[in-house]
Design an enzyme around this catalytic site. Structure first.
Site, PDB file in Angstrom:
ATOM      1  N   PRO A 173     -36.086  34.072  73.622  1.00 51.65           N
ATOM      2  CA  PRO A 173     -34.712  33.885  73.146  1.00 51.65           C
ATOM      3  C   PRO A 173     -33.879  35.166  73.243  1.00 51.65           C
ATOM      4  CG  PRO A 173     -36.280  32.898  71.623  1.00 51.65           C
ATOM      5  CD  PRO A 173     -37.080  33.609  72.663  1.00 51.65           C
ATOM      6  N   ALA A 175     -34.726  37.899  75.217  1.00 54.85           N
ATOM      7  CA  ALA A 175     -35.067  38.702  76.396  1.00 54.85           C
ATOM      8  C   ALA A 175     -35.289  37.807  77.609  1.00 54.85           C
ATOM      9  CB  ALA A 175     -36.315  39.546  76.124  1.00 54.85           C
ATOM     10  N   GLY A 176     -34.275  37.803  78.497  1.00 53.68           N
ATOM     11  CA  GLY A 176     -34.399  37.052  79.746  1.00 53.68           C
ATOM     12  C   GLY A 176     -34.432  38.029  80.900  1.00 53.68           C
ATOM     13  N   SER A 177     -33.252  38.589  81.219  1.00 54.41           N
ATOM     14  CA  SER A 177     -33.195  39.594  82.303  1.00 54.41           C
ATOM     15  C   SER A 177     -33.992  40.841  81.917  1.00 54.41           C
ATOM     16  CB  SER A 177     -31.748  40.017  82.563  1.00 54.41           C
ATOM     17  OG  SER A 177     -30.933  38.904  82.782  1.00 54.41           O
ATOM     18  N   GLY A 401     -11.866  15.186  96.678  1.00 56.93           N
ATOM     19  CA  GLY A 401     -10.733  14.939  95.781  1.00 56.93           C
ATOM     20  C   GLY A 401     -11.208  14.367  94.444  1.00 56.93           C
ATOM     21  N   GLU A 425     -34.764  32.776  87.649  1.00 60.66           N
ATOM     22  CA  GLU A 425     -35.510  33.620  88.606  1.00 60.66           C
ATOM     23  C   GLU A 425     -34.739  34.901  88.922  1.00 60.66           C
ATOM     24  OE1 GLU A 425     -38.393  33.073  90.876  1.00 60.66           O
ATOM     25  OE2 GLU A 425     -39.136  31.661  89.406  1.00 60.66           O
TER      26      GLU A 425
HETATM   27  C1  LIG Z   1     -32.833  25.516  83.389  1.00 59.31           C
HETATM   28  C2  LIG Z   1     -33.550  26.803  83.185  1.00 59.31           C
HETATM   29  C3  LIG Z   1     -34.884  26.884  83.534  1.00 59.31           C
HETATM   30  C4  LIG Z   1     -35.572  28.078  83.309  1.00 59.31           C
HETATM   31  N1  LIG Z   1     -36.924  28.131  83.593  1.00 59.31           N
HETATM   32  C5  LIG Z   1     -37.625  29.220  83.219  1.00 59.31           C
HETATM   33  C6  LIG Z   1     -39.056  29.229  83.329  1.00 59.31           C
HETATM   34  O1  LIG Z   1     -39.676  28.265  83.789  1.00 59.31           O
HETATM   35  N2  LIG Z   1     -39.727  30.331  82.883  1.00 59.31           N
HETATM   36  C7  LIG Z   1     -39.068  31.413  82.373  1.00 59.31           C
HETATM   37  O2  LIG Z   1     -39.736  32.361  81.996  1.00 59.31           O
HETATM   38  N3  LIG Z   1     -37.725  31.435  82.257  1.00 59.31           N
HETATM   39  C8  LIG Z   1     -36.989  30.367  82.661  1.00 59.31           C
HETATM   40  N4  LIG Z   1     -35.624  30.361  82.517  1.00 59.31           N
HETATM   41  C9  LIG Z   1     -34.953  31.535  81.949  1.00 59.31           C
HETATM   42  C10 LIG Z   1     -34.139  32.307  82.978  1.00 59.31           C
HETATM   43  O3  LIG Z   1     -34.986  32.969  83.871  1.00 59.31           O
HETATM   44  C11 LIG Z   1     -33.207  33.270  82.185  1.00 59.31           C
HETATM   45  O4  LIG Z   1     -32.219  32.463  81.565  1.00 59.31           O
HETATM   46  C12 LIG Z   1     -32.576  34.303  83.090  1.00 59.31           C
HETATM   47  O5  LIG Z   1     -33.536  35.218  83.515  1.00 59.31           O
HETATM   48  C13 LIG Z   1     -31.443  35.075  82.397  1.00 59.31           C
HETATM   49  O6  LIG Z   1     -31.844  35.570  81.153  1.00 59.31           O
HETATM   50  P1  LIG Z   1     -30.939  35.334  79.851  1.00 59.31           P
HETATM   51  O7  LIG Z   1     -30.616  33.880  79.813  1.00 59.31           O
HETATM   52  O8  LIG Z   1     -31.636  35.907  78.704  1.00 59.31           O
HETATM   53  O9  LIG Z   1     -29.595  36.104  80.153  1.00 59.31           O
HETATM   54  P2  LIG Z   1     -29.303  37.635  79.783  1.00 59.31           P
HETATM   55  O10 LIG Z   1     -30.418  38.480  80.269  1.00 59.31           O
HETATM   56  O11 LIG Z   1     -28.924  37.718  78.346  1.00 59.31           O
HETATM   57  O12 LIG Z   1     -28.026  37.922  80.677  1.00 59.31           O
HETATM   58  C14 LIG Z   1     -26.717  37.513  80.300  1.00 59.31           C
HETATM   59  C15 LIG Z   1     -25.738  38.009  81.357  1.00 59.31           C
HETATM   60  O13 LIG Z   1     -25.764  39.446  81.411  1.00 59.31           O
HETATM   61  C16 LIG Z   1     -26.056  39.861  82.713  1.00 59.31           C
HETATM   62  N5  LIG Z   1     -26.840  41.105  82.679  1.00 59.31           N
HETATM   63  C17 LIG Z   1     -27.954  41.352  81.937  1.00 59.31           C
HETATM   64  N6  LIG Z   1     -28.403  42.598  82.176  1.00 59.31           N
HETATM   65  C18 LIG Z   1     -27.593  43.127  83.124  1.00 59.31           C
HETATM   66  C19 LIG Z   1     -27.548  44.366  83.802  1.00 59.31           C
HETATM   67  N7  LIG Z   1     -28.452  45.323  83.594  1.00 59.31           N
HETATM   68  N8  LIG Z   1     -26.547  44.581  84.717  1.00 59.31           N
HETATM   69  C20 LIG Z   1     -25.628  43.615  84.953  1.00 59.31           C
HETATM   70  N9  LIG Z   1     -25.624  42.421  84.343  1.00 59.31           N
HETATM   71  C21 LIG Z   1     -26.600  42.167  83.447  1.00 59.31           C
HETATM   72  C22 LIG Z   1     -26.817  38.716  83.339  1.00 59.31           C
HETATM   73  O14 LIG Z   1     -26.786  38.756  84.761  1.00 59.31           O
HETATM   74  C23 LIG Z   1     -26.094  37.528  82.760  1.00 59.31           C
HETATM   75  O15 LIG Z   1     -24.936  37.275  83.492  1.00 59.31           O
HETATM   76  C24 LIG Z   1     -34.911  29.196  82.759  1.00 59.31           C
HETATM   77  C25 LIG Z   1     -33.546  29.100  82.423  1.00 59.31           C
HETATM   78  C26 LIG Z   1     -32.877  27.920  82.606  1.00 59.31           C
HETATM   79  C27 LIG Z   1     -31.437  27.843  82.175  1.00 59.31           C
END
Ligand SMILES: Cc1cc2nc3c(=O)[nH]c(=O)nc-3n(C[C@H](O)[C@H](O)[C@H](O)COP(=O)(O)OP(=O)(O)OC[C@H]3O[C@@H](n4cnc5c(N)ncnc54)[C@H](O)[C@@H]3O)c2cc1C
Length: 445
Positions: A173, A175-177, A401, A425
């Site tokens: 929740p 930590a994604g990126s 359209g 990804e």
């Molecule tokens: C439908 C779906 C399926 C998924 N499936 C999986 C799965 O099977 N397994 C899994 O592990 N995860 C999965 N994910 C998670 C997905 O990989 C993450 O949502 C994604 O990596 C982004 O992380 P976050 O949502 O925490 O966004 P955040 O990391 O919070 O990023 C928010 C915004 O800030 C930007 N940002 C962050 N850091 C920087 C930086 N240093 N420089 C510039 N911009 C930045 C990002 O690009 C983004 O625009 C899934 C997500 C979805 C929606």
């Protein structure tokens, strides 16, 4: 130089080549190359697919056209996992560890992207339901020993009569990126040779409905992403529960959910790669030496060109639909394609899709051939293809359209589906970060 006898049989001409022949362009080109002593068709470089690749692509396309495409609207509306379609895919051998192994075995690296493009051309939500399992498989291949691969990969798929799916759980929740922020921990009890895992994973494709979950956890928080390890959580393990199922914008047939890990206990053998390798890696990281194998990052690197191929499939589906529509629809007494504004948009759509596919094929080939991704070519392919899919599907809506904006026409769904390819990804921003660091050698923030 080839003699008349050794000259290969003339290949069948494409429609375009036949037209060029009519215009005399081919003869002129042949004359020019002959003067240089080069035979047309002698080039050691080729973008031509092999007959095997064409056959597999046609087979996957048939399934996408006859089974996946007709079911797309229904499962998107239901927002449920399309088990009957995955079962059909398993029955014809499109879903299963043998077929995925066969796709991977292609030494050119192209077969798996080709199959993905066709399946996601059929529908992205169903496509992800069928191939979401390969994320878990890539996690096992990325970090596991040969014994672990043999044990766990088949269990991700089940059998044609008892189909299963796999899930890869890295994101959390908070930590994604930023993978260094994972809070899920794994603690080792040496006396019992047992790991205890606690934490919460977010957004897991197939999370909670999977037979096998591959979970990334921190074994040493101080080391950030270098302190990660990948674990297999066997079927039926106590303490692993599905959390909230996510209601999504697109790929709604695909199941996405939180996964809770509450004192999940797994034997030492579930640590992918084994304890000795992990200890070695941690020791290197603690000494500040470069430590290869950050589990989550390696998994993403392995799968990026394939993910790009999926986006190419969605883009192609929307482009083809819009092209047919533009040839039929009339406004101001003529077909709308007779307007340059529409025809040029379609020309650009086609060009961008082909450019994205070339990047995907290059990266897939590089990965299979063991080439170094010095310029982050894998990330380039995913970035380009994801952004092309979003742009092309939006253009397709414009060409249709009002109908484009309606759920009665598929391009609306394709546009909703495409958007996730710039987020999961690795978001587009993260891909740009990876590429810019690779080309510059500078640690861009
Ligand atoms: C439908 C779906 C399926 C998924 N499936 C999986 C799965 O099977 N397994 C899994 O592990 N995860 C999965 N994910 C998670 C997905 O990989 C993450 O949502 C994604 O990596 C982004 O992380 P976050 O949502 O925490 O966004 P955040 O990391 O919070 O990023 C928010 C915004 O800030 C930007 N940002 C962050 N850091 C920087 C930086 N240093 N420089 C510039 N911009 C930045 C990002 O690009 C983004 O625009 C899934 C997500 C979805 C929606």
């Amino acid at each position: 130089m080839a003699t008349a006898e050794s000259k290969p049989a003339e290949p069948e001409k494409t429609e375009g080549q036949a037209k060029q022949q009519e215009n005399g362009e081919v003869d002129a080109a042949a004359d020019a190359t002959a003067q240089l002593g080069i035979e047309v068709g002698d080039s050691p470089f080729s973008l031509e697919l092999s007959q095997d690749q064409k056959d597999i692509r046609e087979w996957a396309h048939g399934f996408a056209e006859q089974v996946v495409r007709p079911a797309a609207h229904e499962w998107d509306e239901k927002e449920e996992f399309p088990w009957p379609i995955v079962q059909e895919a398993a029955k014809i051998g499109l879903y299963g560890f043998e077929s995925v192994a066969q796709f991977w075995a292609d030494p050119s690296g192209l077969t798996f992207p080709l199959v993905n493009e066709e399946l996601f051309w059929g529908d992205a939500g169903i496509g992800m339901s069928i191939f979401g399992t390969t994320l878990a498989v890539a996690g096992i291949y990325g970090s596991g020993t040969p014994e672990q691969m043999v044990e766990w990969v088949p269990q991700c798929f089940g059998t044609a009569d008892d189909v299963k799916v796999g899930a890869f759980c890295a994101s959390e929740p908070d930590a994604g990126s930023d993978v260094s922020g994972y809070r899920t921990t794994a603690k080792y009890d040496e006396a019992k040779d047992e790991w205890t895992i606690n934490g919460q994973k977010a957004w897991a494709t197939n999370g909670g409905i999977a037979n096998v979950h591959v979970v990334i956890a921190s074994v040493d928080r101080e080391l950030g992403s270098r302190g990660h390890a990948a674990f297999v959580i066997p079927p039926g393990t106590k303490g692993l529960e599905q959390g909230t199922k996510v209601k999504k914008h697109g790929i709604r047939a695909s199941h996405t959910a939180d996964v809770h890990l509450d004192d999940v206990k797994v034997p030492g053998s579930c640590l992918l790669g084994g304890k000795e390798k992990l200890d070695e890696r941690l020791a290197k990281a603690r000494e500040g030496r470069s430590a290869k194998g950050q589990a989550a990052m390696r998994t993403f690197e392995l799968s990026r060109p394939t993910v790009g191929a999926q986006a190419v499939g969605i883009a192609r589906a929307a482009y083809e639909y819009a092209l047919d529509y533009a040839k039929e629809r009339e406004a101001f007494g003529r077909k709308i394609i007779e307007n340059q504004a529409i025809a040029f948009a379609l020309a650009d759509m086609k060009m961008e899709i082909d450019a994205a596919r070339l990047l995907v094929h290059r990266a897939a080939w590089m990965g299979r051939a063991g080439k170094d991704f010095n310029n982050a070519e894998g990330s380039m392919s995913k970035l380009k293809a994801g952004e092309v899919a979003v742009w092309v599907t939006e253009r397709a809506i414009q060409i249709l359209g009002g109908n484009g904006y309606s759920r009665e026409f598929p391009v609306e769904r394709m546009h909703r589906d495409a958007k996730i390819w710039t987020i999961f990804e690795g978001t587009s921003e993260i891909q740009r970060l990876v590429i810019s660091r690779a080309i510059s050698g500078v640690h861009i923030q």
